[in-house]
Design an enzyme around this catalytic site. Structure first.
Site, PDB file in Angstrom:
ATOM      1  N   CYS A 137     -34.125  -3.239  -8.752  1.00 26.73           N
ATOM      2  CA  CYS A 137     -33.765  -1.822  -8.676  1.00 26.73           C
ATOM      3  C   CYS A 137     -34.982  -0.909  -8.841  1.00 26.73           C
ATOM      4  O   CYS A 137     -35.998  -1.307  -9.394  1.00 26.73           O
ATOM      5  CB  CYS A 137     -32.794  -1.453  -9.810  1.00 26.73           C
TER       6      CYS A 137
ATOM      7  N   CYS B 184     -32.421   3.976 -10.797  1.00 26.59           N
ATOM      8  CA  CYS B 184     -31.109   3.487 -10.342  1.00 26.59           C
ATOM      9  C   CYS B 184     -29.993   3.954 -11.273  1.00 26.59           C
ATOM     10  O   CYS B 184     -30.123   3.866 -12.501  1.00 26.59           O
ATOM     11  CB  CYS B 184     -31.097   1.967 -10.263  1.00 26.59           C
TER      12      CYS B 184
ATOM     13  N   CYS C 181     -31.001  -3.907  -4.665  1.00 27.11           N
ATOM     14  CA  CYS C 181     -29.742  -3.317  -5.126  1.00 27.11           C
ATOM     15  C   CYS C 181     -29.152  -2.442  -4.016  1.00 27.11           C
ATOM     16  O   CYS C 181     -29.874  -1.756  -3.306  1.00 27.11           O
ATOM     17  CB  CYS C 181     -30.037  -2.474  -6.366  1.00 27.11           C
TER      18      CYS C 181
ATOM     19  N   CYS D 229     -29.333   1.699  -5.252  1.00 32.28           N
ATOM     20  CA  CYS D 229     -30.562   2.514  -5.245  1.00 32.28           C
ATOM     21  C   CYS D 229     -31.490   2.170  -4.090  1.00 32.28           C
ATOM     22  O   CYS D 229     -32.492   2.843  -3.883  1.00 32.28           O
ATOM     23  CB  CYS D 229     -31.288   2.413  -6.582  1.00 32.28           C
TER      24      CYS D 229
HETATM   25 ZN   LIG Z   1     -30.175  -0.307  -8.299  1.00 32.24          ZN
END
Ligand SMILES: [Zn+2]
Length: 355
Positions: free
Chosen positions: A41, A45, A72, A75
Protein backbone atom coordinates in the site's frame (compact mmCIF):
# COMPACT_ATOMS: atom_id res chain seq x y z
CA UNK A 1 10.31 -13.54 20.26
CA UNK A 2 10.86 -12.94 16.57
CA UNK A 3 7.60 -10.97 16.31
CA UNK A 4 8.73 -8.56 19.02
CA UNK A 5 11.94 -7.88 17.15
CA UNK A 6 10.07 -7.30 13.89
CA UNK A 7 7.57 -5.11 15.65
CA UNK A 8 10.26 -3.08 17.37
CA UNK A 9 12.07 -2.54 14.07
CA UNK A 10 8.89 -1.23 12.45
CA UNK A 11 7.98 0.98 15.40
CA UNK A 12 11.45 2.51 15.33
CA UNK A 13 11.17 3.29 11.61
CA UNK A 14 10.13 6.92 10.95
CA UNK A 15 8.02 5.67 8.02
CA UNK A 16 5.71 3.89 10.46
CA UNK A 17 4.40 7.23 11.75
CA UNK A 18 3.40 8.13 8.18
CA UNK A 19 1.49 4.83 7.86
CA UNK A 20 -0.32 5.29 11.18
CA UNK A 21 -1.10 8.92 10.29
CA UNK A 22 -2.19 7.91 6.74
CA UNK A 23 0.06 10.69 5.60
CA UNK A 24 -0.80 11.40 1.99
CA UNK A 25 2.17 13.74 1.76
CA UNK A 26 4.37 10.66 2.08
CA UNK A 27 2.73 9.03 -0.96
CA UNK A 28 5.35 8.38 -3.59
CA UNK A 29 8.20 8.27 -1.04
CA UNK A 30 7.79 4.59 -0.14
CA UNK A 31 5.25 1.77 0.07
CA UNK A 32 4.62 -0.75 2.86
CA UNK A 33 3.86 -4.40 2.40
CA UNK A 34 1.87 -6.60 4.79
CA UNK A 35 3.14 -10.16 5.20
CA UNK A 36 -0.21 -11.64 6.31
CA UNK A 37 -2.22 -10.34 3.32
CA UNK A 38 0.50 -10.31 0.65
CA UNK A 39 -0.51 -6.79 -0.33
CA UNK A 40 1.41 -3.52 -0.52
CA UNK A 41 0.00 0.00 0.00
CA UNK A 42 0.78 3.70 -0.15
CA UNK A 43 1.40 5.39 3.22
CA UNK A 44 -1.88 7.29 2.74
CA UNK A 45 -4.00 4.18 2.12
CA UNK A 46 -7.40 4.52 3.82
CA UNK A 47 -7.55 0.85 4.84
CA UNK A 48 -6.98 -0.18 8.46
CA UNK A 49 -3.31 0.09 9.53
CA UNK A 50 -1.63 -3.35 9.79
CA UNK A 51 0.12 -4.76 12.84
CA UNK A 52 3.69 -3.48 12.94
CA UNK A 53 5.22 -6.97 13.10
CA UNK A 54 3.72 -7.80 9.67
CA UNK A 55 5.06 -4.72 7.90
CA UNK A 56 8.01 -4.34 5.54
CA UNK A 57 8.89 -1.02 3.89
CA UNK A 58 9.98 -0.74 0.28
CA UNK A 59 11.36 2.33 -1.45
CA UNK A 60 9.34 1.73 -4.61
CA UNK A 61 6.25 -0.20 -5.77
CA UNK A 62 8.56 -2.15 -8.10
CA UNK A 63 10.62 -3.38 -5.15
CA UNK A 64 7.51 -4.55 -3.30
CA UNK A 65 6.23 -6.32 -6.43
CA UNK A 66 9.61 -7.97 -6.94
CA UNK A 67 9.37 -9.33 -3.39
CA UNK A 68 6.09 -11.03 -4.38
CA UNK A 69 3.49 -8.56 -3.03
CA UNK A 70 0.38 -7.49 -4.95
CA UNK A 71 -0.84 -3.87 -5.20
CA UNK A 72 -3.76 -2.86 -2.95
CA UNK A 73 -7.02 -2.30 -4.85
CA UNK A 74 -7.99 0.68 -2.70
CA UNK A 75 -4.91 2.91 -2.86
CA UNK A 76 -3.52 1.60 -6.17
CA UNK A 77 0.14 2.05 -5.23
CA UNK A 78 1.22 0.78 -8.65
CA UNK A 79 -0.19 3.86 -10.41
CA UNK A 80 1.25 7.36 -10.08
CA UNK A 81 -0.41 9.26 -7.24
CA UNK A 82 -3.19 11.67 -8.11
CA UNK A 83 -1.05 14.67 -7.24
CA UNK A 84 1.78 13.43 -9.45
CA UNK A 85 -0.59 12.73 -12.33
CA UNK A 86 -2.21 16.15 -12.00
CA UNK A 87 1.17 17.83 -11.89
CA UNK A 88 2.17 15.99 -15.06
CA UNK A 89 -1.01 17.19 -16.78
CA UNK A 90 -0.39 20.78 -15.75
CA UNK A 91 3.25 20.80 -16.85
CA UNK A 92 2.22 19.30 -20.17
CA UNK A 93 -0.30 22.12 -20.61
CA UNK A 94 2.28 24.75 -19.65
CA UNK A 95 4.70 23.44 -22.32
CA UNK A 96 1.79 23.33 -24.79
CA UNK A 97 0.86 26.97 -24.07
CA UNK A 98 4.50 28.01 -24.34
CA UNK A 99 4.84 26.43 -27.78
CA UNK A 100 1.52 27.54 -29.26
CA UNK A 101 1.66 30.47 -31.64
CA UNK A 102 -1.70 31.76 -30.42
CA UNK A 103 -2.84 31.23 -26.82
CA UNK A 104 -4.99 28.02 -26.79
CA UNK A 105 -8.60 28.39 -25.62
CA UNK A 106 -9.74 26.85 -22.35
CA UNK A 107 -11.76 24.30 -24.36
CA UNK A 108 -8.68 23.26 -26.34
CA UNK A 109 -6.68 22.84 -23.15
CA UNK A 110 -9.48 20.84 -21.51
CA UNK A 111 -9.68 18.48 -24.47
CA UNK A 112 -5.94 17.95 -24.39
CA UNK A 113 -6.00 17.21 -20.65
CA UNK A 114 -9.14 15.07 -20.80
CA UNK A 115 -10.78 17.17 -18.08
CA UNK A 116 -13.81 19.44 -17.96
CA UNK A 117 -12.96 23.11 -18.61
CA UNK A 118 -14.11 24.03 -15.09
CA UNK A 119 -12.00 21.35 -13.41
CA UNK A 120 -8.99 22.18 -15.54
CA UNK A 121 -9.27 25.88 -14.74
CA UNK A 122 -9.34 25.17 -11.00
CA UNK A 123 -6.48 22.67 -11.15
CA UNK A 124 -4.30 24.93 -13.25
CA UNK A 125 -4.78 27.85 -10.93
CA UNK A 126 -4.16 25.83 -7.78
CA UNK A 127 -0.91 24.56 -9.24
CA UNK A 128 0.54 27.62 -10.95
CA UNK A 129 -1.19 30.51 -9.19
CA UNK A 130 -2.42 31.77 -12.55
CA UNK A 131 -5.37 31.06 -14.77
CA UNK A 132 -4.43 29.45 -18.11
CA UNK A 133 -5.26 32.78 -19.72
CA UNK A 134 -2.96 34.76 -17.42
CA UNK A 135 -0.23 32.19 -17.93
CA UNK A 136 -0.52 32.52 -21.70
CA UNK A 137 -0.39 36.32 -21.35
CA UNK A 138 2.78 36.14 -19.30
CA UNK A 139 4.41 33.82 -21.85
CA UNK A 140 3.42 36.11 -24.69
CA UNK A 141 4.73 39.19 -22.93
CA UNK A 142 8.02 37.42 -22.28
CA UNK A 143 8.21 36.58 -25.98
CA UNK A 144 7.49 40.18 -26.83
CA UNK A 145 10.32 41.28 -24.58
CA UNK A 146 12.70 39.06 -26.54
CA UNK A 147 11.32 40.07 -29.93
CA UNK A 148 11.59 43.76 -29.18
CA UNK A 149 15.33 43.43 -28.98
CA UNK A 150 15.53 41.80 -32.43
CA UNK A 151 12.57 42.67 -34.67
CA UNK A 152 12.72 45.41 -37.29
CA UNK A 153 10.05 47.46 -35.56
CA UNK A 154 7.69 47.42 -32.60
CA UNK A 155 4.62 46.33 -34.57
CA UNK A 156 6.41 43.33 -36.08
CA UNK A 157 7.59 42.32 -32.61
CA UNK A 158 4.07 42.57 -31.18
CA UNK A 159 2.49 40.39 -33.87
CA UNK A 160 5.36 37.90 -33.85
CA UNK A 161 4.81 37.43 -30.11
CA UNK A 162 1.29 36.17 -30.87
CA UNK A 163 -0.85 39.25 -30.26
CA UNK A 164 -3.76 39.63 -32.65
CA UNK A 165 -3.85 43.38 -32.32
CA UNK A 166 -1.17 45.93 -31.74
CA UNK A 167 -3.14 47.79 -29.10
CA UNK A 168 -3.57 44.61 -27.04
CA UNK A 169 0.16 44.01 -27.20
CA UNK A 170 0.84 47.53 -26.05
CA UNK A 171 -1.60 47.37 -23.16
CA UNK A 172 -0.53 43.97 -21.81
CA UNK A 173 3.18 44.47 -22.12
CA UNK A 174 2.98 47.88 -20.52
CA UNK A 175 2.08 46.29 -17.20
CA UNK A 176 4.89 43.75 -17.40
CA UNK A 177 7.71 45.84 -18.83
CA UNK A 178 6.88 48.91 -16.76
CA UNK A 179 7.02 50.98 -19.93
CA UNK A 180 5.60 51.02 -23.43
CA UNK A 181 7.04 48.48 -25.89
CA UNK A 182 8.52 51.42 -27.78
CA UNK A 183 10.37 52.69 -24.74
CA UNK A 184 11.54 49.18 -23.95
CA UNK A 185 12.84 48.72 -27.48
CA UNK A 186 14.65 52.01 -27.23
CA UNK A 187 16.72 50.08 -24.75
CA UNK A 188 14.74 50.72 -21.62
CA UNK A 189 18.31 51.82 -21.76
CA UNK A 190 17.41 55.42 -21.98
CA UNK A 191 14.83 55.14 -19.28
CA UNK A 192 15.98 57.33 -16.47
CA UNK A 193 15.86 56.21 -12.88
CA UNK A 194 16.96 58.71 -10.26
CA UNK A 195 18.10 57.51 -6.90
CA UNK A 196 19.21 58.87 -3.56
CA UNK A 197 20.07 57.26 -0.26
CA UNK A 198 20.03 58.37 3.34
CA UNK A 199 20.30 57.05 6.86
CA UNK A 200 17.30 55.71 8.73
CA UNK A 201 16.84 53.81 11.98
CA UNK A 202 17.34 50.53 10.07
CA UNK A 203 20.66 51.54 8.52
CA UNK A 204 20.57 53.03 5.05
CA UNK A 205 17.66 53.35 2.68
CA UNK A 206 17.93 53.90 -1.05
CA UNK A 207 14.99 55.40 -2.91
CA UNK A 208 14.72 55.17 -6.70
CA UNK A 209 12.16 56.86 -8.89
CA UNK A 210 11.16 56.39 -12.52
CA UNK A 211 8.88 58.83 -14.29
CA UNK A 212 5.96 56.74 -13.02
CA UNK A 213 6.77 56.68 -9.35
CA UNK A 214 8.98 54.99 -6.79
CA UNK A 215 10.35 51.80 -8.34
CA UNK A 216 12.69 50.74 -5.54
CA UNK A 217 13.10 51.13 -1.80
CA UNK A 218 16.13 49.16 -0.67
CA UNK A 219 17.51 48.69 2.84
CA UNK A 220 21.09 47.88 3.82
CA UNK A 221 24.23 48.71 5.72
CA UNK A 222 26.07 50.67 3.04
CA UNK A 223 24.86 53.11 0.37
CA UNK A 224 27.31 51.65 -2.18
CA UNK A 225 25.94 48.12 -1.77
CA UNK A 226 22.44 49.53 -2.24
CA UNK A 227 23.46 51.23 -5.49
CA UNK A 228 24.88 47.90 -6.73
CA UNK A 229 21.63 46.18 -5.84
CA UNK A 230 19.68 48.81 -7.76
CA UNK A 231 21.86 48.32 -10.82
CA UNK A 232 21.21 44.59 -10.77
CA UNK A 233 17.48 45.12 -10.55
CA UNK A 234 17.36 47.63 -13.41
CA UNK A 235 20.23 46.63 -15.69
CA UNK A 236 18.84 48.39 -18.76
CA UNK A 237 18.03 51.72 -17.18
CA UNK A 238 20.13 54.81 -16.94
CA UNK A 239 20.73 55.33 -13.23
CA UNK A 240 21.26 58.88 -12.14
CA UNK A 241 22.48 59.79 -8.67
CA UNK A 242 20.15 62.51 -7.53
CA UNK A 243 21.39 65.98 -6.71
CA UNK A 244 18.58 67.17 -4.50
CA UNK A 245 15.44 66.67 -6.56
CA UNK A 246 14.57 63.55 -4.58
CA UNK A 247 15.35 65.03 -1.15
CA UNK A 248 11.72 65.49 -0.19
CA UNK A 249 10.72 61.97 -1.25
CA UNK A 250 13.73 60.45 0.46
CA UNK A 251 12.72 62.22 3.66
CA UNK A 252 9.18 60.88 3.33
CA UNK A 253 10.40 57.31 2.82
CA UNK A 254 12.77 57.59 5.81
CA UNK A 255 9.87 58.79 7.96
CA UNK A 256 7.73 55.95 6.59
CA UNK A 257 10.36 53.26 7.29
CA UNK A 258 10.73 54.59 10.83
CA UNK A 259 6.96 54.60 11.34
CA UNK A 260 5.29 52.30 8.77
CA UNK A 261 1.86 52.84 10.31
CA UNK A 262 1.78 56.40 9.04
CA UNK A 263 1.55 55.10 5.47
CA UNK A 264 3.35 56.30 2.36
CA UNK A 265 1.54 58.67 0.07
CA UNK A 266 3.76 58.48 -3.01
CA UNK A 267 2.98 56.86 -6.37
CA UNK A 268 4.65 53.48 -6.85
CA UNK A 269 5.96 51.99 -10.08
CA UNK A 270 5.50 48.27 -9.36
CA UNK A 271 7.07 45.96 -11.93
CA UNK A 272 6.71 42.21 -12.06
CA UNK A 273 5.00 39.26 -13.63
CA UNK A 274 1.25 38.88 -13.34
CA UNK A 275 1.68 36.46 -10.44
CA UNK A 276 4.17 38.64 -8.58
CA UNK A 277 1.79 41.59 -8.92
CA UNK A 278 -0.99 39.54 -7.34
CA UNK A 279 1.22 38.43 -4.46
CA UNK A 280 2.35 41.99 -3.80
CA UNK A 281 -1.24 43.19 -3.85
CA UNK A 282 -2.09 40.56 -1.24
CA UNK A 283 0.87 41.71 0.89
CA UNK A 284 -0.31 45.29 0.78
CA UNK A 285 -3.66 44.11 2.14
CA UNK A 286 -2.03 42.87 5.38
CA UNK A 287 -2.52 45.69 7.90
CA UNK A 288 0.44 46.96 9.97
CA UNK A 289 0.74 45.01 13.22
CA UNK A 290 -0.46 41.80 11.58
CA UNK A 291 1.31 38.97 9.80
CA UNK A 292 0.36 36.18 7.41
CA UNK A 293 2.11 32.95 6.45
CA UNK A 294 3.27 32.10 2.95
CA UNK A 295 0.61 29.43 2.67
CA UNK A 296 -2.10 31.85 3.85
CA UNK A 297 -1.13 34.25 1.08
CA UNK A 298 -1.16 31.38 -1.43
CA UNK A 299 -4.65 30.46 -0.26
CA UNK A 300 -5.89 34.04 -0.48
CA UNK A 301 -4.76 34.04 -4.10
CA UNK A 302 -6.75 30.87 -4.74
CA UNK A 303 -3.47 29.02 -5.37
CA UNK A 304 -2.91 26.95 -2.20
CA UNK A 305 -0.08 24.95 -3.76
CA UNK A 306 1.88 27.96 -4.95
CA UNK A 307 3.60 28.51 -1.57
CA UNK A 308 7.09 28.50 -3.05
CA UNK A 309 6.09 30.86 -5.81
CA UNK A 310 4.71 33.20 -3.13
CA UNK A 311 8.02 33.06 -1.28
CA UNK A 312 9.80 33.77 -4.56
CA UNK A 313 7.64 36.83 -5.19
CA UNK A 314 8.36 38.09 -1.67
CA UNK A 315 12.08 37.72 -2.31
CA UNK A 316 11.79 39.59 -5.62
CA UNK A 317 10.10 42.59 -4.04
CA UNK A 318 11.97 45.82 -4.82
CA UNK A 319 9.86 48.10 -2.63
CA UNK A 320 10.80 47.36 0.98
CA UNK A 321 8.16 48.27 3.56
CA UNK A 322 5.88 49.83 0.91
CA UNK A 323 5.13 46.28 -0.24
CA UNK A 324 5.28 44.79 3.24
CA UNK A 325 6.92 41.43 2.59
CA UNK A 326 8.23 41.70 6.17
CA UNK A 327 4.69 40.85 7.33
CA UNK A 328 4.97 37.34 5.88
CA UNK A 329 6.23 34.73 8.35
CA UNK A 330 6.43 30.97 8.47
CA UNK A 331 3.31 28.97 9.38
CA UNK A 332 4.76 28.26 12.85
CA UNK A 333 5.21 32.00 13.42
CA UNK A 334 9.00 31.94 12.92
CA UNK A 335 10.32 34.95 11.06
CA UNK A 336 12.01 33.03 8.18
CA UNK A 337 14.07 35.03 5.72
CA UNK A 338 14.04 38.67 4.68
CA UNK A 339 15.73 40.08 1.64
CA UNK A 340 17.05 42.97 3.72
CA UNK A 341 18.14 41.01 6.77
CA UNK A 342 16.24 39.21 9.48
CA UNK A 343 17.11 41.84 12.11
CA UNK A 344 15.41 44.53 10.05
CA UNK A 345 12.36 42.32 9.70
CA UNK A 346 12.27 41.79 13.46
CA UNK A 347 12.62 45.54 14.08
CA UNK A 348 9.87 46.43 11.61
CA UNK A 349 7.43 43.92 13.09
CA UNK A 350 8.23 45.05 16.65
CA UNK A 351 7.66 48.65 15.60
CA UNK A 352 4.32 47.83 13.99
CA UNK A 353 3.19 45.80 16.98
CA UNK A 354 3.60 48.80 19.30
CA UNK A 355 0.42 50.67 19.91
ZN1 LIG B 1 -3.90 0.23 0.17
Amino acid sequence: MANDILSAATLADPRWAAVIGRDREADGQFVYAVRTTGIYCRPGCPSRPPKPENVTFYATPEAAAAAGFRPCQRCRPDTASLAVRQQAIISDLCRYIEQAEQPPTLAQLATRAGLSPHHLHRLFKASTGLTPHAYASAIRAGRLRQNLAQAANVTTAIFAAGYNSGSRGYAESDALLGMTPGAYRAGGARQEIRFASGACTLGYVLVARSERGLCAILLGDKPTALADDLEQRFPAAQLIADDGELAQQLAEVVRFVDAPKTGLDLPLDIRGTAFQQRVWQALRAIPPGQTASYSEIAERLGAPKAVRAVAGACAANALAVAIPCHRVVRSDGALSGYRWGIERKRALLAREAEE
